[in-house]
Design a protein around this motif. Structure first.
Motif, PDB file in Angstrom:
ATOM      1  N   PRO A  80      -3.877   1.390  -3.251  1.00 44.83           N
ATOM      2  CA  PRO A  80      -3.873   0.077  -2.602  1.00 44.83           C
ATOM      3  C   PRO A  80      -3.083  -0.934  -3.430  1.00 44.83           C
ATOM      4  CG  PRO A  80      -6.113   0.921  -2.869  1.00 44.83           C
ATOM      5  CD  PRO A  80      -5.208   1.788  -3.686  1.00 44.83           C
ATOM      6  N   SER A  81      -2.568  -1.920  -2.739  1.00 44.33           N
ATOM      7  CA  SER A  81      -1.795  -2.968  -3.383  1.00 44.33           C
ATOM      8  C   SER A  81      -2.605  -3.643  -4.489  1.00 44.33           C
ATOM      9  CB  SER A  81      -1.464  -3.969  -2.286  1.00 44.33           C
ATOM     10  OG  SER A  81      -0.711  -4.983  -2.800  1.00 44.33           O
TER      11      SER A  81
ATOM     12  N   ASN B 133       0.471  11.768   1.564  1.00 43.27           N
ATOM     13  CA  ASN B 133      -0.253  12.502   2.588  1.00 43.27           C
ATOM     14  C   ASN B 133       0.075  13.989   2.460  1.00 43.27           C
ATOM     15  OD1 ASN B 133      -1.646  13.213   4.850  1.00 43.27           O
ATOM     16  ND2 ASN B 133      -0.120  12.434   6.308  1.00 43.27           N
TER      17      ASN B 133
ATOM     18  N   GLU C 293       3.622   1.140   2.942  1.00 38.18           N
ATOM     19  CA  GLU C 293       3.128   0.256   4.019  1.00 38.18           C
ATOM     20  C   GLU C 293       2.957   1.060   5.311  1.00 38.18           C
ATOM     21  OE1 GLU C 293       1.627  -2.161   3.470  1.00 38.18           O
ATOM     22  OE2 GLU C 293       2.669  -3.742   2.395  1.00 38.18           O
ATOM     23  N   ASN C 294       2.294   2.209   5.204  1.00 36.49           N
ATOM     24  CA  ASN C 294       1.981   3.082   6.340  1.00 36.49           C
ATOM     25  C   ASN C 294       3.205   3.636   7.062  1.00 36.49           C
ATOM     26  OD1 ASN C 294      -0.806   2.625   5.960  1.00 36.49           O
ATOM     27  ND2 ASN C 294      -0.572   0.648   7.010  1.00 36.49           N
TER      28      ASN C 294
ATOM     29  N   LYS D 176      -3.234  14.274  -1.898  1.00 36.53           N
ATOM     30  CA  LYS D 176      -3.628  13.230  -0.948  1.00 36.53           C
ATOM     31  C   LYS D 176      -4.150  12.066  -1.782  1.00 36.53           C
ATOM     32  CE  LYS D 176      -6.016  12.903   3.450  1.00 36.53           C
ATOM     33  NZ  LYS D 176      -4.913  12.073   3.947  1.00 36.53           N
ATOM     34  N   LEU D 177      -3.534  10.913  -1.606  1.00 39.53           N
ATOM     35  CA  LEU D 177      -3.840   9.810  -2.522  1.00 39.53           C
ATOM     36  C   LEU D 177      -3.502   8.482  -1.882  1.00 39.53           C
ATOM     37  CD1 LEU D 177      -4.471   9.680  -5.657  1.00 39.53           C
ATOM     38  CD2 LEU D 177      -2.020   9.407  -5.980  1.00 39.53           C
ATOM     39  N   ASP D 178      -4.353   7.487  -2.109  1.00 35.69           N
ATOM     40  CA  ASP D 178      -4.039   6.122  -1.653  1.00 35.69           C
ATOM     41  C   ASP D 178      -3.933   5.230  -2.880  1.00 35.69           C
ATOM     42  OD1 ASP D 178      -4.016   6.403   1.132  1.00 35.69           O
ATOM     43  OD2 ASP D 178      -6.199   6.586   1.109  1.00 35.69           O
TER      44      ASP D 178
ATOM     45  N   ASN E 252       0.846  -1.196   0.000  1.00 35.25           N
ATOM     46  CA  ASN E 252       0.000   0.000   0.000  1.00 35.25           C
ATOM     47  C   ASN E 252       0.882   1.247   0.000  1.00 35.25           C
ATOM     48  OD1 ASN E 252      -2.531  -1.292   0.106  1.00 35.25           O
ATOM     49  ND2 ASN E 252      -2.149  -1.765   2.268  1.00 35.25           N
ATOM     50  N   THR E 253       0.504   2.198  -0.839  1.00 34.00           N
ATOM     51  CA  THR E 253       1.291   3.431  -0.962  1.00 34.00           C
ATOM     52  C   THR E 253       0.341   4.608  -0.785  1.00 34.00           C
ATOM     53  OG1 THR E 253       2.661   2.287  -2.576  1.00 34.00           O
ATOM     54  CG2 THR E 253       2.836   4.692  -2.537  1.00 34.00           C
ATOM     55  N   SER E 254       0.770   5.596  -0.019  1.00 38.01           N
ATOM     56  CA  SER E 254      -0.082   6.779   0.159  1.00 38.01           C
ATOM     57  C   SER E 254       0.733   8.047   0.026  1.00 38.01           C
ATOM     58  CB  SER E 254      -0.722   6.805   1.558  1.00 38.01           C
ATOM     59  OG  SER E 254      -1.407   5.631   1.804  1.00 38.01           O
TER      60      SER E 254
END
Ligand code: ATP
Length: 299
Positions: A36-37, A6, A72-73, A32-34, A2-4
């Protein structure tokens, strides 16, 4: 992985202590973007809109001026874990220009030179990477990369990244300069990595048809802002967006509109030219292709 992003903002200008976003020319503006894997994510936007900057931030080649990249948070800078960026593979435009070894095997193995694996383990990894990009080990391993076709060279270059087993692969216009069969083969390979190994694929594309066919999601970047984000069929049917970006309606939709205007034929929003062809055949009064796949044009 997971990549974000912020609230990530980026400027190529040097930041002074206490400077605020408003003090600098921002190439990326508080994004701001997520991601997901497992996504097949295309990024589109005009030249100079910031696509390359965005990708380099995710790979850690550039550091955010404001905000955080989270892999990964975890913020690799804040947590002092720069090795997290090793889980991101980056493939430049025309990656085949960076081939340099005398054999395909050596070139692909180059990234493993510092790794603790035995020569046998390295060879097994190279073999697996070659298979995943559709290059037969026995046929290609000992050949010079410089004697291969353009599409094959590009596969070798991509295998050199795949061998490091990245969880996210970023590609800058991966199909630039390739002919149709090589483009199709390249995307088959990317879909294979995505489906079999769960690799997230993020690529820059200037071709709407390619995005419609291959992406699960598209991001549209304009002057450092993501102005659209969603499934390609939804995003690329937005006429005001297409107008703002100076993009033509995708070919299948344009053809369907023409059929409606000229022949009163109403098609249910076709996205692929193959969906329009049966209607054209019907209008021409020709037979549909037989089950054997004979061309109706030759009958
Ligand atoms: N090293 C740099 N120093 C200063 N400005 C830069 C640098 N690299 C890029 N820029 C500027 O940042 C802006 C965004 O560039 P970027 O390369 O990210 O755009 P892009 O969307 O990838 O463009 P293209 O599709 O042409 O590759 C442009 O105005 C560019 O001139």
């Amino acid at each position: 992985m997971n990549t974000s992003l912020n609230e990530v903002a980026f400027s190529y200008e040097r930041r002074r202590r206490k400077s605020r976003p408003a003090d600098l020319t921002l190439i990326l503006k508080q994004v701001k973007l997520d991601i997901p894997s497992g996504e097949m994510l295309a990024v589109a936007g005009k030249s100079g809109s910031g696509k390359s900057t965005f990708m380099q931030l995710i790979k850690g080649f550039l550091k955010p001026t404001f905000g955080q990249i989270l892999l990964e948070n975890t913020d690799p800078y804040g947590a002092k874990r720069p090795e997290l960026f090793d889980r991101v593979g980056f493939i430049f435009q025309y990656p085949e220009h960076q081939l340099f070894s005398s054999t395909v095997e050596e070139d692909i193995a180059f990234g493993l030179r510092q790794s603790p694996y035995t020569p046998e383990e390295k060879q097994a990894k190279v073999k697996r990477a070659m298979e995943s990009v559709g290059l037969d080990y026995e046929t290609f391993a000992s050949r010079s990369p410089f004697e291969l076709s353009g599409g094959e060279k590009r596969r070798v270059a991509i295998a050199g990244v795949v061998v490091l087993e990245p969880e996210l692969i970023i590609l800058d216009e991966p199909t630039a300069g390739l002919d149709y069969p090589s483009r199709t083969a390249l995307f088959e390979m990317l879909h294979g990595l995505n489906a079999e190994q769960g690799t997230t694929i993020l690529w820059v594309s200037h071709q709407l048809e390619e995005i419609l066919e291959h992406a699960s999601r598209v991001l549209v970047l304009k002057e450092g802002d993501f102005i659209a984000d969603g499934p390609p069929r939804q995003v690329l049917s937005d006429r005001s967006l297409l107008g703002a970006m100076g993009w033509e309606l995708p070919a299948a939709l344009a053809l369907a509109e023409l059929l409606a205007e000229t022949h009163g034929v109403s098609l249910d929003r076709p996205w692929d030219l193959r969906e329009v062809v049966p209607e054209l055949i019907r209008l021409c009064g020709r037979k549909q292709p037989s089950a054997k796949g004979e061309s109706p044009w030759l009958q």
